[in-house]
Design a protein around this motif. Structure first.
Motif, short mmCIF file in Angstrom:
data_model
loop_
_atom_site.label_atom_id
_atom_site.label_comp_id
_atom_site.label_asym_id
_atom_site.label_seq_id
_atom_site.Cartn_x
_atom_site.Cartn_y
_atom_site.Cartn_z
N HIS A 104 0.60 -1.22 0.46
CA HIS A 104 0.34 0.11 0.10
C HIS A 104 0.68 1.35 -0.25
O HIS A 104 1.63 1.03 0.57
CB HIS A 104 -0.99 0.08 1.47
N VAL A 105 1.08 1.77 -1.24
CA VAL A 105 2.14 3.17 -0.90
C VAL A 105 0.93 4.26 -0.44
O VAL A 105 0.46 4.79 -0.21
CB VAL A 105 1.76 4.15 -2.74
N GLU A 106 2.22 5.05 0.68
CA GLU A 106 1.99 5.41 1.53
C GLU A 106 2.97 7.42 0.90
O GLU A 106 3.94 7.04 0.98
CB GLU A 106 1.99 5.27 3.30
N LEU A 107 2.03 7.63 0.70
CA LEU A 107 2.27 9.77 0.20
C LEU A 107 3.95 9.91 0.48
O LEU A 107 4.76 10.31 -0.06
CB LEU A 107 1.09 10.48 0.21
N GLU A 108 3.62 10.20 2.41
CA GLU A 108 5.18 10.73 2.94
C GLU A 108 5.99 9.83 2.82
O GLU A 108 7.17 10.29 2.43
CB GLU A 108 4.14 11.09 4.33
N VAL A 110 7.14 7.58 -0.06
CA VAL A 110 7.01 7.77 -0.98
C VAL A 110 7.78 9.30 -1.19
O VAL A 110 9.24 9.42 -2.16
CB VAL A 110 6.17 8.26 -2.60
N ALA A 111 7.21 10.31 -0.86
CA ALA A 111 8.36 11.33 -1.24
C ALA A 111 9.88 11.66 -0.45
O ALA A 111 10.70 12.51 -0.84
CB ALA A 111 7.31 12.73 -0.29
N GLU A 112 9.30 10.74 0.22
CA GLU A 112 10.64 11.07 0.93
C GLU A 112 11.70 10.09 1.19
O GLU A 112 12.70 10.70 0.11
CB GLU A 112 10.43 9.83 2.73
N LEU A 113 11.84 8.96 -0.24
CA LEU A 113 12.60 8.54 -1.34
C LEU A 113 12.73 9.49 -2.03
O LEU A 113 13.69 8.87 -2.74
CB LEU A 113 11.85 7.36 -1.57
N VAL A 114 11.45 9.97 -3.13
CA VAL A 114 12.07 10.62 -4.35
C VAL A 114 12.73 12.31 -3.99
O VAL A 114 13.28 12.00 -4.52
CB VAL A 114 10.74 11.22 -4.60
N GLU A 115 12.48 12.55 -2.59
CA GLU A 115 13.04 13.66 -2.51
C GLU A 115 14.42 13.45 -2.22
O GLU A 115 15.23 14.65 -2.51
CB GLU A 115 12.68 14.70 -1.48
N GLY A 116 14.60 12.70 -1.64
CA GLY A 116 15.78 12.51 -0.92
C GLY A 116 16.97 11.94 -2.71
O GLY A 116 18.39 11.91 -2.73
N ALA A 117 16.44 11.28 -3.50
CA ALA A 117 17.07 11.18 -4.93
C ALA A 117 17.55 11.89 -4.86
O ALA A 117 17.99 12.12 -5.94
CB ALA A 117 16.04 9.77 -5.65
N ALA A 118 16.80 12.73 -5.24
CA ALA A 118 16.39 14.09 -6.16
C ALA A 118 17.34 15.33 -5.81
O ALA A 118 17.94 16.04 -6.09
CB ALA A 118 15.13 15.22 -6.11
N GLU A 119 17.70 14.81 -4.17
CA GLU A 119 18.96 15.76 -3.64
C GLU A 119 20.55 15.43 -4.41
O GLU A 119 21.20 16.36 -4.81
CB GLU A 119 18.81 15.95 -1.80
N VAL A 120 20.42 14.04 -4.78
CA VAL A 120 21.66 13.53 -4.88
C VAL A 120 21.70 13.78 -6.51
O VAL A 120 22.36 14.13 -7.07
CB VAL A 120 21.74 12.27 -4.99
N PRO A 137 -0.80 -5.30 -3.99
CA PRO A 137 -0.76 -6.61 -2.63
C PRO A 137 -0.60 -7.77 -2.83
O PRO A 137 -1.40 -8.10 -4.16
CB PRO A 137 -2.53 -5.78 -2.67
N GLY A 138 0.50 -8.36 -1.37
CA GLY A 138 -0.32 -10.04 -2.41
C GLY A 138 1.55 -9.93 -2.68
O GLY A 138 2.27 -10.82 -2.25
N VAL A 139 1.95 -9.27 -3.21
CA VAL A 139 2.90 -9.19 -3.37
C VAL A 139 4.12 -9.25 -2.55
O VAL A 139 5.52 -9.07 -1.82
CB VAL A 139 3.85 -8.27 -5.06
N TYR A 140 4.41 -8.05 -1.54
CA TYR A 140 4.66 -7.17 -1.02
C TYR A 140 3.74 -7.45 0.42
O TYR A 140 2.68 -6.85 0.44
CB TYR A 140 5.14 -5.38 -0.90
N ARG A 141 5.05 -7.42 1.82
CA ARG A 141 4.50 -7.43 2.72
C ARG A 141 3.47 -6.44 3.60
O ARG A 141 4.24 -5.15 2.89
CB ARG A 141 5.23 -7.80 3.86
N GLU A 142 2.81 -6.09 4.22
CA GLU A 142 1.92 -4.91 5.01
C GLU A 142 3.35 -3.76 5.40
O GLU A 142 4.07 -4.54 6.33
CB GLU A 142 0.90 -5.15 5.80
N GLY A 143 2.81 -3.16 4.78
CA GLY A 143 4.70 -1.65 5.37
C GLY A 143 5.88 -2.04 4.67
O GLY A 143 6.42 -1.16 5.20
N GLU A 144 6.34 -3.23 3.99
CA GLU A 144 7.26 -2.97 3.43
C GLU A 144 7.82 -1.86 1.59
O GLU A 144 6.12 -2.51 1.36
CB GLU A 144 7.81 -3.97 3.39
#
Length: 299
Positions: A104-108, A110-120, A137-144
């Motif tokens: 389940h994608v959580e906006l915050e 995803v934003a942290e990941l992309v913002e970290g990549a953008a800084e580099v 869902p079903g491919v990744y575990r809940e929360g990962e």
């Protein structure tokens, strides 16, 4: 005293990974590709230039980082890792695309990941031109979640660094890592079950080696990004048959995180899995003032 934890016992087999590469080589080369197994794949752009590209995933580091509020570092890891791979052939990086997947994608997050990549990317002069976000869902575990990226660069044909000029007697110079970077975290998680560690070098983002490589590449006979497989394993990818890198393992002082890991992982296994404080290597005939960590000798 090491309790001899291993990567294989933690769930990752380097031998299996090597076997997969061997199995896929014929299929890949049947498409007209060459240089399979290098840090970056090369493809002709025109008579003068080659495109260089590399794809990788952040692996299991987010499983540790997410609980410690360090997902932004994982985003930086992903961009730096892919850029570092592309520049091993002497290329200048141009663009990056990313891929985030989760149950389940959580906006915050995803934003942290992309913002970290953008800084580099900003530091490297690389355009983050797009990507994909997927809920599976079903491919990744809940929360990962998973984070992957592709970097593309360009290099002049007559400036490609490919290891072909490496000679016996050349020096191996090492560039320091910031810590574990992004490889070996399945084993790190196993060690954390036995002993906690909260030093900054555990989750420090992968160093971007672009400035160092631009300084060294005209004189470098080979360049190696120290990722999965350790220092010797990654140098082995760029040193020609008949030669090998002989490393002086006492040439530098290890960061505290590797002393911690060394209490649970045997030295030979640690050398195969972790960077142990050296995140990038160059093979040169004249090391100048750079840190010499080894020599090229007959195999």
């Amino acid at each position: 005293m090491s309790d001899n934890r291993t990567y294989a016992a933690a769930g990752v087999s380097l031998a299996t990974a090597e076997g997969i590469v061997g199995r896929l080589q014929a299929a890949v080369e049947s498409t007209g590709a060459s240089g399979f197994g290098a840090f970056a794949g090369l493809h002709p752009l025109d008579e003068r230039r080659l495109l260089a590209a590399s794809t990788d995933s952040i692996g299991t580091k987010p499983m540790v980082a997410r609980h410690r509020g360090a997902l932004r570092a994982c985003g930086a890891d992903m961009a730096a890792h892919c850029i570092n791979d592309v520049i091993t052939c002497g290329a200048d990086p141009l663009i990056l695309l990313d891929y985030v997947a989760a149950n389940h994608v959580e906006l915050e997050q995803v934003a942290e990941l992309v913002e970290g990549a953008a800084e580099v990317c900003r530091a490297a002069g690389v355009a983050l031109i797009g990507g994909e976000t997927a809920e599976l869902p079903g491919v990744y575990r809940e929360g990962e979640l998973d984070f992957a990226a592709t970097c593309v660069g360009v290099v002049e044909r007559d400036r490609v660094v490919d290891g072909s000029t490496v000679e016996e007697g050349d020096y191996v110079v090492g560039l320091p890592s910031a810590g574990v970077h992004a490889n070996g975290f399945t084993l790190v998680r196993s060690v954390l079950e036995a002993e906690d560690y909260d030093g900054p070098d555990l989750l420090a983002p992968t160093r971007l080696y672009l400035d160092d490589v631009r300084r060294l590449r005209d004189a470098a006979h080979a360049l190696a990004h120290v990722t999965g497989g350790g220092i010797e394993g990654n140098l082995g990818r760029v040193v020609p048959d008949g030669l090998r890198a002989e490393i002086d393992w006492d040439a530098w002082e290890r960061l505290p995180v590797f002393e911690w890991l060394g209490r649970h992982v045997a030295e030979e296994e640690a050398r195969r899995v972790f960077n142990l404080g050296i995140g990038y290597c160059a093979v040169v005939s004249d090391p100048g003032d750079d840190l010499v960590i080894g020599r090229i000798v007959a195999a």
